[in-house]
Design an enzyme around this catalytic site. Structure first.
Site, short mmCIF file in Angstrom:
data_model
loop_
_atom_site.label_atom_id
_atom_site.label_comp_id
_atom_site.label_asym_id
_atom_site.label_seq_id
_atom_site.Cartn_x
_atom_site.Cartn_y
_atom_site.Cartn_z
N ARG A 165 11.67 -3.81 11.70
CA ARG A 165 11.45 -3.73 10.48
C ARG A 165 10.12 -3.13 11.10
O ARG A 165 8.74 -3.28 10.93
CB ARG A 165 11.18 -3.91 9.63
CG ARG A 165 10.18 -3.32 8.26
CD ARG A 165 10.69 -2.82 6.95
NE ARG A 165 9.54 -4.47 6.60
CZ ARG A 165 9.85 -4.56 5.30
NH1 ARG A 165 10.10 -4.47 4.34
NH2 ARG A 165 9.19 -5.85 4.32
N ASP A 447 4.66 -9.51 -0.18
CA ASP A 447 4.12 -8.90 0.95
C ASP A 447 3.23 -7.29 0.18
O ASP A 447 2.80 -7.86 -0.58
CB ASP A 447 5.02 -8.41 1.68
CG ASP A 447 5.98 -7.63 1.53
OD1 ASP A 447 5.89 -7.13 0.03
OD2 ASP A 447 7.22 -7.22 1.85
#
Length: 530
Positions: A165, A447
């Site tokens: 990602r 996150d």
């Protein structure tokens, strides 16, 4: 450091084995991406602001009239490569060396190698993450810690397939300049991995696979598709070798799922339904409207009507077009407390059972200890089948009004919810500034999306003069009071790292209280590091 190509400047310092990654040829490849596509990226970011202004004026979003022919057309995405045909369990995490080894050894089918929200973009992290990807692709990744603990790839498990990602379109990498301008960070993350590893992955029976975050429109997906086509041509890699799963984690993208798949159809590996980033985007898109005010973040579950509409539409859209539908995160971290574990594991079971029953082809976990639970629930539905793409969910029909039904979300807005948002937001920013973008907070792996939903919810409550369930009106003074209490509590907490606490509190106040809404808190935070 290797020689740099004409027009390219590397401003970051030396990183161990960085010269193996930042070669002249690799930097030339990244610079080629910037020169070919950087201006289009800039135009698309400007378009985001225009579209938000339009949505604000209308008070709603809708499916696009100009792309009706795509939604009504007869087309399919390319069939999945064999090594990712079964994605029933995916584990996520940063490209930290130890966590990378543990992820590959976890038994999960896929590893989301996160260079974005779970990774603080310190220059060292950016480069060392690419070193680790280089090594793990070649099965040569090992680590011995200062304490003498040794980590290596196990021979008795099938290693998870990495899907990388890169950072979102909004982010620039300030440590590399191309023709005097910071390069688009996505081009750095994608470009270095593709340049060094695409052919090696192909030779090993796999390929360069990606997760694409934060997109807001099919035009942004078209840009990624053109980047893939360009990259494959430049390196002589067959067209369609790149495969990408798009995270539908912005409110506008939920209204363009089919169009996004269509743009990436030769390179598609499906769509993913997240949670926190999606809620963050709901608030960001309609932050000035009192029709889209959410209750305490922890009370907004995936069964809320507007979230249910979003996930049902995602599965229906993906399977209609022959694409994967991947579910959301189970973020719990197992603890030594049996009662806490039992309650949390029960919730994970329920969540994965719901996703498998709804037709998802796989789902995410944040910790190896949750891999067996996810397998159990998806095995019960999939059996020996690799996926359930053939379950097209023809009975599903979702309207724009259902996607917009935020006001129907059950739950209250409370002072406890405000305190919790400040607490977890500040804790996360402290971790992020310290170089750790995957932070264990209150038995959850968090996150950047955690801090984003926390601060944006406070901003929304404050700027809409919300009165909480206990009668308190959310004001700047109240937020600052809670921030001060939180800072005092954290300074007295045993073992809490306070070096970055003052900066974290200031930053949280800036993005939660200021009159102007900052699009991403990681942008001002990025100016605080290195």
């Amino acid at each position: 450091m290797s020689e740099t190509p004409a027009g390219v400047q590397v401003l970051g310092g030396a990183v161990e084995r960085g010269d193996e990654i930042l070669t002249e040829e690799a930097l030339e490849f990244v610079a080629g991406l910037q020169r070919a596509f950087g201006a289009r990226r800039d135009e698309l970011l400007a378009r985001r602001k225009e579209r938000r202004a339009e949505a604000t004026a209308k008070g709603r979003l809708d499916f696009l009239a100009e792309t009706r022919h795509i939604r009504e057309g007869d087309w399919q995405v390319a069939a999945p490569p064999a090594d990712i045909a079964d994605r029933r369990v995916e584990i996520t995490g940063p490209t930290d060396r130890k966590m990378a080894i543990n992820a590959l050894n976890s038994g999960a089918r896929v590893w989301l190698a996160d260079l974005e929200d779970a990774n603080t973009p310190h220059w060292r992290n950016v480069v060392s993450g690419q070193v680790n990807l280089y090594d793990l692709v070649r099965k040569q990744i090992e680590l011995t810690t200062p304490e003498g603990k040794h980590y290596k790839l196990r021979d008795d498990v099938k290693h998870a397939v990495p899907l990388v990602r890169p950072r979102g379109w909004h982010f620039d990498e300030k440590h590399i300049l191309v023709d005097g301008k910071p390069v688009v960070a996505a081009f750095v993350d994608f470009g270095l991995h593709f340049f060094h590893n695409a052919k090696e992955l192909i030779s090993r029976g796999s390929g360069p696979y990606f997760y694409l975050p934060k997109m807001e429109s099919h035009l942004e997906a078209r840009l990624w598709n053109d980047v893939f086509t360009h990259a494959q041509q430049e390196l002589g890699v067959p067209h369609g070798t790149v495969r990408a799963t798009v995270l539908i984690e912005t409110y506008p993208a939920a209204f363009e799922m089919e169009e996004i798949l269509y743009e990436l159809r030769d390179h598609s590996a499906g769509l993913n339904a997240g949670r926190w980033d999606y809620l963050f985007s709901v608030i960001k898109t309609f932050r000035d409207s009192d029709k889209y005010i959410l209750p305490d973040r922890n009370s907004v579950t995936m069964t809320a009507p507007f979230m249910r509409a979003y996930t049902e539409l995602l599965v229906r859209t993906c399977h209609k077009r022959g694409a994967f539908a991947i579910g959301g995160m189970a973020a719990f971290i197992p603890t030594k407390d049996p009662a806490t574990n039992e309650a949390a594991m029960g919730k994970v079971h329920d969540d994965k059972k719901r996703e498998a029953g709804d037709g998802f082809d796989g789902s995410w976990v944040a910790h190896p200890g949750l891999v067996p639970i996810c397998f159990e629930e998806f095995d019960a539905v999939l059996g020996d089948k690799p996926n359930q793409i053939d379950r097209t969910r023809d009975e599903v029909s979702v309207t724009a009004d259902q996607l917009l039904s935020v006001a129907d979300t059950p739950g209250e807005k409370t002072i406890e919810g405000l305190r919790a948002a400040v607490d977890v937001g500040v804790r996360y920013i402290v971790s992020w500034l310290g170089g750790n973008g995957a932070a264990a907070i209150h038995n959850l792996m968090e996150d950047a999306a955690t801090a984003e939903i926390s601060r944006s919810q406070i901003w929304q409550w404050l700027h809409n003069s919300v009165v909480l369930a206990g009668g308190e009106q959310v004001t700047a003074d109240l937020v600052r009071e809670v921030l001060a209490d939180t800072e005092k509590q954290l300074r007295s907490e045993d073992g809490f790292p306070v070096d970055n606490l003052g900066r974290a509190v200031e930053l949280f106040e800036q993005v939660a209280v200021a009159d102007e809404f900052v699009d991403f808190l990681t942008l001002p935070a990025y100016e605080e590091i290195d």
